[in-house]
Design a protein around this motif. Structure first.
Motif, PDB file in Angstrom:
ATOM      1  N   VAL A  28       0.701 -21.161  -8.557  1.00  0.00           N
ATOM      2  CA  VAL A  28      -0.886 -19.935  -9.078  1.00  0.00           C
ATOM      3  C   VAL A  28      -0.709 -18.547  -8.640  1.00  0.00           C
ATOM      4  CG1 VAL A  28      -0.847 -20.884  -6.600  1.00  0.00           C
ATOM      5  CG2 VAL A  28      -3.158 -19.765  -7.849  1.00  0.00           C
ATOM      6  N   ILE A  29       0.453 -17.737  -7.328  1.00  0.00           N
ATOM      7  CA  ILE A  29       0.083 -16.518  -7.004  1.00  0.00           C
ATOM      8  C   ILE A  29       1.183 -15.769  -8.361  1.00  0.00           C
ATOM      9  CG2 ILE A  29       1.874 -15.077  -5.546  1.00  0.00           C
ATOM     10  CD1 ILE A  29      -0.245 -16.829  -4.415  1.00  0.00           C
ATOM     11  N   GLU A 104     -10.548 -18.287  -3.250  1.00  0.00           N
ATOM     12  CA  GLU A 104     -10.287 -17.458  -1.763  1.00  0.00           C
ATOM     13  C   GLU A 104      -8.952 -16.929  -1.817  1.00  0.00           C
ATOM     14  OE1 GLU A 104     -14.382 -17.137   1.079  1.00  0.00           O
ATOM     15  OE2 GLU A 104     -13.100 -15.977   1.754  1.00  0.00           O
ATOM     16  N   ALA A 105      -8.371 -18.222  -0.773  1.00  0.00           N
ATOM     17  CA  ALA A 105      -7.356 -18.284  -0.264  1.00  0.00           C
ATOM     18  C   ALA A 105      -5.858 -17.792  -1.148  1.00  0.00           C
ATOM     19  CB  ALA A 105      -6.731 -19.223   0.930  1.00  0.00           C
ATOM     20  N   GLU A 106      -6.316 -18.072  -1.387  1.00  0.00           N
ATOM     21  CA  GLU A 106      -4.878 -17.833  -3.445  1.00  0.00           C
ATOM     22  C   GLU A 106      -4.824 -16.271  -3.543  1.00  0.00           C
ATOM     23  OE1 GLU A 106      -6.725 -20.286  -3.219  1.00  0.00           O
ATOM     24  OE2 GLU A 106      -5.826 -22.238  -4.209  1.00  0.00           O
ATOM     25  N   ILE A 108      -6.929 -13.685  -1.764  1.00  0.00           N
ATOM     26  CA  ILE A 108      -5.431 -13.237  -0.484  1.00  0.00           C
ATOM     27  C   ILE A 108      -4.493 -13.009  -0.263  1.00  0.00           C
ATOM     28  CG2 ILE A 108      -5.756 -13.395   2.345  1.00  0.00           C
ATOM     29  CD1 ILE A 108      -8.372 -14.775   2.272  1.00  0.00           C
ATOM     30  N   LEU A 109      -3.681 -14.161  -0.974  1.00  0.00           N
ATOM     31  CA  LEU A 109      -2.145 -14.571  -0.524  1.00  0.00           C
ATOM     32  C   LEU A 109      -1.544 -13.354  -2.245  1.00  0.00           C
ATOM     33  CD1 LEU A 109      -1.753 -17.814   0.352  1.00  0.00           C
ATOM     34  CD2 LEU A 109      -1.272 -15.738   1.701  1.00  0.00           C
ATOM     35  N   ASP A 112      -1.798 -10.047  -0.710  1.00  0.00           N
ATOM     36  CA  ASP A 112      -0.554  -9.724  -0.660  1.00  0.00           C
ATOM     37  C   ASP A 112       0.775  -9.468  -0.742  1.00  0.00           C
ATOM     38  OD1 ASP A 112      -1.847 -10.148   2.121  1.00  0.00           O
ATOM     39  OD2 ASP A 112      -1.606 -12.282   2.353  1.00  0.00           O
TER      40      ASP A 112
ATOM     41  N   TYR B  76       0.742 -10.089  10.640  1.00  0.00           N
ATOM     42  CA  TYR B  76      -0.074  -9.860   9.246  1.00  0.00           C
ATOM     43  C   TYR B  76      -0.650 -11.218   8.730  1.00  0.00           C
ATOM     44  CZ  TYR B  76       1.323 -10.188   4.629  1.00  0.00           C
ATOM     45  OH  TYR B  76       1.480 -10.741   3.337  1.00  0.00           O
ATOM     46  N   ALA B  85     -11.094 -18.727   5.499  1.00  0.00           N
ATOM     47  CA  ALA B  85     -10.439 -19.046   3.831  1.00  0.00           C
ATOM     48  C   ALA B  85      -9.193 -19.966   4.163  1.00  0.00           C
ATOM     49  CB  ALA B  85     -10.472 -18.328   2.531  1.00  0.00           C
ATOM     50  N   LEU B  86      -8.228 -19.469   4.832  1.00  0.00           N
ATOM     51  CA  LEU B  86      -6.587 -20.510   4.724  1.00  0.00           C
ATOM     52  C   LEU B  86      -7.129 -21.482   5.536  1.00  0.00           C
ATOM     53  CD1 LEU B  86      -6.532 -16.759   3.699  1.00  0.00           C
ATOM     54  CD2 LEU B  86      -4.527 -18.541   3.419  1.00  0.00           C
ATOM     55  N   ASP B 112      -3.350  -6.203   5.998  1.00  0.00           N
ATOM     56  CA  ASP B 112      -2.983  -5.757   5.045  1.00  0.00           C
ATOM     57  C   ASP B 112      -2.818  -4.262   5.560  1.00  0.00           C
ATOM     58  OD1 ASP B 112      -4.099  -7.071   2.823  1.00  0.00           O
ATOM     59  OD2 ASP B 112      -5.806  -5.842   2.634  1.00  0.00           O
ATOM     60  N   LEU B 115       1.273  -5.203   7.556  1.00  0.00           N
ATOM     61  CA  LEU B 115       2.260  -5.192   6.123  1.00  0.00           C
ATOM     62  C   LEU B 115       2.238  -3.645   5.884  1.00  0.00           C
ATOM     63  CD1 LEU B 115       3.956  -6.811   4.350  1.00  0.00           C
ATOM     64  CD2 LEU B 115       1.521  -6.846   3.096  1.00  0.00           C
ATOM     65  N   VAL B 145       6.423 -13.461  -2.956  1.00  0.00           N
ATOM     66  CA  VAL B 145       6.545 -13.911  -3.644  1.00  0.00           C
ATOM     67  C   VAL B 145       7.402 -15.181  -3.804  1.00  0.00           C
ATOM     68  CG1 VAL B 145       6.792 -13.159  -5.287  1.00  0.00           C
ATOM     69  CG2 VAL B 145       4.784 -15.164  -6.184  1.00  0.00           C
ATOM     70  N   ILE B 149       5.671 -15.780   1.172  1.00  0.00           N
ATOM     71  CA  ILE B 149       4.055 -15.591   0.390  1.00  0.00           C
ATOM     72  C   ILE B 149       3.789 -17.136  -0.070  1.00  0.00           C
ATOM     73  CG2 ILE B 149       2.252 -15.549  -0.523  1.00  0.00           C
ATOM     74  CD1 ILE B 149       3.174 -12.394   0.306  1.00  0.00           C
ATOM     75  N   MET B 153       1.099 -20.309   0.116  1.00  0.00           N
ATOM     76  CA  MET B 153       0.726 -20.912  -1.150  1.00  0.00           C
ATOM     77  C   MET B 153       1.214 -22.565  -0.854  1.00  0.00           C
ATOM     78  SD  MET B 153      -1.219 -20.049  -2.757  1.00  0.00           S
ATOM     79  CE  MET B 153      -2.314 -21.696  -3.014  1.00  0.00           C
ATOM     80  N   ILE B 156      -0.393 -24.494   1.374  1.00  0.00           N
ATOM     81  CA  ILE B 156      -1.780 -24.977   1.408  1.00  0.00           C
ATOM     82  C   ILE B 156      -1.688 -26.175  -0.058  1.00  0.00           C
ATOM     83  CG2 ILE B 156      -4.282 -23.695   1.108  1.00  0.00           C
ATOM     84  CD1 ILE B 156      -2.749 -21.036   2.310  1.00  0.00           C
ATOM     85  N   GLU B 157      -1.493 -25.482  -0.843  1.00  0.00           N
ATOM     86  CA  GLU B 157      -1.152 -26.388  -1.891  1.00  0.00           C
ATOM     87  C   GLU B 157      -2.141 -27.654  -1.276  1.00  0.00           C
ATOM     88  OE1 GLU B 157       1.457 -24.341  -4.584  1.00  0.00           O
ATOM     89  OE2 GLU B 157      -0.175 -23.617  -5.764  1.00  0.00           O
TER      90      GLU B 157
END
Lengths: 290, 290
Positions: A28-29, A104-106, A108-109, A112, B76, B85-86, B112, B115, B145, B149, B153, B156-157
């Motif tokens: 997804v990222i 939304e969370a996605e 933001i990341l 980043d 950050y 959202a997170l 932001d 970072l 990524v 990050i 992700m 969260i998933e």
């Protein structure tokens, strides 16, 4: 001019795609980064960098990672700007904004990750390490609290308020201006250009940045959804102060023309006909319909 | 040990404050950056960097900007993680999280800005430019990524799902692990350490990173609000898979001990008594109450 811009844009898009295809997981990222950057943008900032290197007599292969990095920083700023907590824009260039598409969370990341990856790209420039360090110093300064982020913050703070011209100018020179000054100054660093040329180019970028922002304000009133890719009138809806709201439309268009003419004159005085693409770009910004 | 940690922490806090006092405008960003970083954190990552430089025989003044940069990146990531959202955490170390204190849009931009500023700090290291470039390459990779990050992700998933051990390990090694490997590897770059030493230190950092995360999972169940500075049981509330949820508490504590012991043994075998602070730090992580 359209042809010239298209060629550069295609080159930049190709490299962006290559850079982003390296990234696979989390899916997804990786996909969100691609979606956010490869969205039919004008690539004004990368083109400005490559065009300036050209003007300064440097082969174009140099500067490509740097120009892609700037485009990633530009894209991340749009992804975060569009978030519900900020501008709450569901559309960007006629497509869903990143958070509408991925969550939304996605988003933001993803933003980043774009910002972080931009700095990785700069380290890949095939130039002396001391120049790479200079590029990163400038980029982190212009994109940060004293640059783009500062402009974005004051813009948000100013919503729903009458602001004075110096505040509006701070917003423009920082939110949009710094990231247009960045590519020309990066080109100067890569080319080893002297202070005098750098100052001219910096001022040119500042002027076309202002012109770009004023034109944005005009298009927000006079454009169509098809042209600008998002609902018309969103500035007024957010009660944003703009050039038209302060000066009226007629005077705003005069100011736009003045900025474009000053940018062109500056370049012609310093570089003559060699700067023809820079002059055409200034015209293009003043005349664009989207 | 407490004394040793405190000394380094005070040094790091002093430099962080100096760096952030440079920033003035927009006020909410400058203050928000300070609030988010100067919040009584343990400074584990900067201390690990300075401690490792010490072990490798490098004067401590080197590495200070780099260590502050890592702490800003860590901060950050917490600011963004806490967002509605997170993880939607209202508290962090017993104080309001950044978005509760300054607002959501502000917290996104404050993150932001931290970072972005981190990369500016790295360019200030008083070492060869080629080493600075290496530091930035590694930092942008481990924080991006393919590093932190990515871990965030997948974390969260995975909420609300039963996940397998490899996925949990991916989350731990990326979300927490990479940012603990970063300071020891940065110390190796600054010191010009050989591959063998770097591999040992990297593995040590990976192990204490795992131990840190396992201990976090334990404290989320057994700690108190006063100790951990946020509501107890938030992992279970978010249906997060953790070591205790997969292995049960008893086995989890055994695994924690194993990681700590392996980390200490590795360091002792490679550096002997010289590595005493690294060994003590591993114990400290296993035994900490917050």
């Amino acid at each position: 001019m359209k042809e010239y811009l298209k060629e550069r844009r295609d080159l930049v898009d190709l490299v962006i795609e290559e850079c982003l295809n390296e990234l696979k997981y989390p899916k997804v990222i990786a996909e969100g980064m691609k979606y956010s950057v490869l969205n039919g943008g004008k690539r004004l900032r990368p083109i400005l960098l490559l065009m300036t290197l050209d003007l300064l007599g440097v082969q174009e292969k140099k500067g490509v990672p740097m120009s892609v990095a700037i485009e990633m920083i530009h894209s991340y700023s749009l992804v975060h700007d569009d978030l519900p907590a900020l501008d709450n824009d569901d559309y960007r260039r006629g497509k869903f904004s990143t958070h509408k598409k991925f969550g939304e969370a996605e988003a933001i990341l993803i933003g980043d990750a774009l910002l972080t990856h931009a700095f990785n790209l700069i380290t890949r420039e095939d130039i002396e390490p001391s120049k790479i360090v200079e590029l990163i110093k400038l980029t982190s300064s212009y994109a940060g609290v004293n640059g783009m982020i500062g402009g974005q913050m004051v813009d948000i703070e100013s919503e729903g308020k009458e602001i004075d011209l110096p505040t509006l100018q701070y917003i423009h020179t920082h939110k949009t201006g710094k990231l247009l000054m960045l590519p020309v100054e990066c080109a100067c660093i890569i080319a080893g250009a002297g202070d005098e040329r750098r100052e001219v180019l910096k001022r040119y970028a500042e002027l076309i940045g202002l012109a770009f922002q004023i034109k944005d304000d005009i298009l927000d009133i006079e454009g169509t959804f098809e042209e600008i890719g998002k609902p018309v009138g969103s500035d007024r809806e957010l009660l944003k102060s703009t050039y038209p709201s302060i000066f009226g439309m007629e005077k705003t268009k005069e100011i736009l023309d003045e900025k474009v003419e000053e940018a062109k004159r500056l370049m012609f005085d310093a570089f003559g006909e060699e700067a023809k693409w820079h002059m055409k770009l200034a015209d293009y910004i003043g005349n664009r319909r989207k």
